[in-house]
Design an enzyme around this catalytic site. Sequence first.
Site, short mmCIF file in Angstrom:
data_model
loop_
_atom_site.label_atom_id
_atom_site.label_comp_id
_atom_site.label_asym_id
_atom_site.label_seq_id
_atom_site.Cartn_x
_atom_site.Cartn_y
_atom_site.Cartn_z
N HIS A 169 0.83 -1.21 0.00
CA HIS A 169 0.00 0.00 0.00
C HIS A 169 0.86 1.27 0.00
O HIS A 169 0.70 2.16 0.82
CB HIS A 169 -0.95 0.01 1.19
CG HIS A 169 -2.03 -1.03 1.12
ND1 HIS A 169 -3.16 -1.00 1.89
CD2 HIS A 169 -2.14 -2.15 0.35
CE1 HIS A 169 -3.93 -2.05 1.61
NE2 HIS A 169 -3.31 -2.77 0.68
N GLU A 269 -12.56 2.13 -5.58
CA GLU A 269 -13.22 3.42 -5.75
C GLU A 269 -12.64 4.24 -6.90
O GLU A 269 -11.45 4.16 -7.20
CB GLU A 269 -13.11 4.24 -4.45
CG GLU A 269 -13.83 3.61 -3.28
CD GLU A 269 -13.80 4.47 -2.03
OE1 GLU A 269 -14.41 4.07 -1.02
OE2 GLU A 269 -13.17 5.55 -2.05
N TYR A 279 -11.84 11.19 2.37
CA TYR A 279 -12.47 10.17 1.53
C TYR A 279 -12.84 8.89 2.28
O TYR A 279 -13.22 7.90 1.67
CB TYR A 279 -11.59 9.91 0.30
CG TYR A 279 -11.68 11.08 -0.65
CD1 TYR A 279 -12.58 11.09 -1.71
CD2 TYR A 279 -10.94 12.24 -0.42
CE1 TYR A 279 -12.72 12.19 -2.53
CE2 TYR A 279 -11.07 13.35 -1.24
CZ TYR A 279 -11.97 13.32 -2.29
OH TYR A 279 -12.12 14.43 -3.10
#
Length: 400
Positions: A169, A269, A279
């Site tokens: 990530h 998304e 977000y």
Amino acid sequence: MARFRPATSLTLPMALLAVSLAPACAQESASDAAGQAAGAADAASPSSASADYRVVTVAEGLENPWGIAFVGDDILVTEKAGDLRVIRDGQLLEAPITGVPEVLPAGQGGLMDVVPHPDFDTNRWVYLTLSKPMGEGATTAVVRGRYDGTALTEVEELFVARSSGRNGHYGSRIAFDGQGYMFVSVGDRQASPSGDLTAHPAQDLSNHHGVIVRLHDDGRVPDDNPFVGRDGALPEIWSYGHRNPQALAFEPATGHLWSTEHGPQGGDEFNRIEPGLNYGWPVVGFGVNYGGDPIHDGTSAPGMESPEHYWVPSIATSGLAFYTGDRFPEWQGNAFAGGLAGEQIARLTVVNGEVTSEETILEGMGRVRDVRDGPDGYLYVALDDRAGRPTSIVRLEPGN
């Protein structure tokens, strides 16, 4: 709050793609790559609902290609293990570009995005993102160097994320807005959500977990960033509450910045990025934990943005481009989002900030790591496969 639409893929039969992109004996090692002349068609012409196209191999034999960039007459490709490769005159050159800084090529980290400066023709700057070794781990970093065709010189480090975690990530995409500003995505570094979800690092402005940052092209922080002067907030941050945004692209018609980001199990998304907004990860979302346990407190909450579009199940989004070429008039202005686990590209029609339709193309040919709008009007794709198929750079050309 932004509106969202569920994914409604118009998945089409792809039997015409049964023809291989390359001989079965091709290796995924850079040392075995001889390249292939651009323009040699390797696949039949599949039909989509909007346009016929064929898949043409540009280069093969790369090792985990991650990012594609067009610099002068060259195509630069990053390999996750740490090499910056060159495709020149239709051939993948054997020697990588020298001067690239050290990376930690572990897990999802390595040498990742590559983007030229908007004024590359005059300043020769090329920007890279990478997993910078830090102690026993690594973090997302941005460097730039002047490209002379064989080397990067005057290499300088512009940004090092204040984030730590497992080897995943990293986010790690770059986009320039044409006004002197650079945007960089940083993932949440696989910080596990538990307990009070609002205490997750992606909800904390004192670090760079799960953020998009905005910088000048030389790494300085703009004075008008939304959190400049706010106690406890890092001034580079432009938006926050992201999970792992592995795509950034500006929509040319509107100037809007868009991102795709990985959800957990479900809930990838497509977001329009605005300054100062949250977000929602991991407080709100449309996915579940691996194994099916719930993560989120819901799908929406006050003060948190919902995506304009999402995918359930996940396609593992990576790479994003808005098509501006003239080879496919039917695709003008469309967004093209790559899918790793989905082995596809999602073609999204975006009208006034809203996704009005989706079509699946290039299905079943490998993990799509990057999608770029080429200067020749074709759409370029990095296929990063782990199923024994060749890793390739391909492009989509009109089928007729």
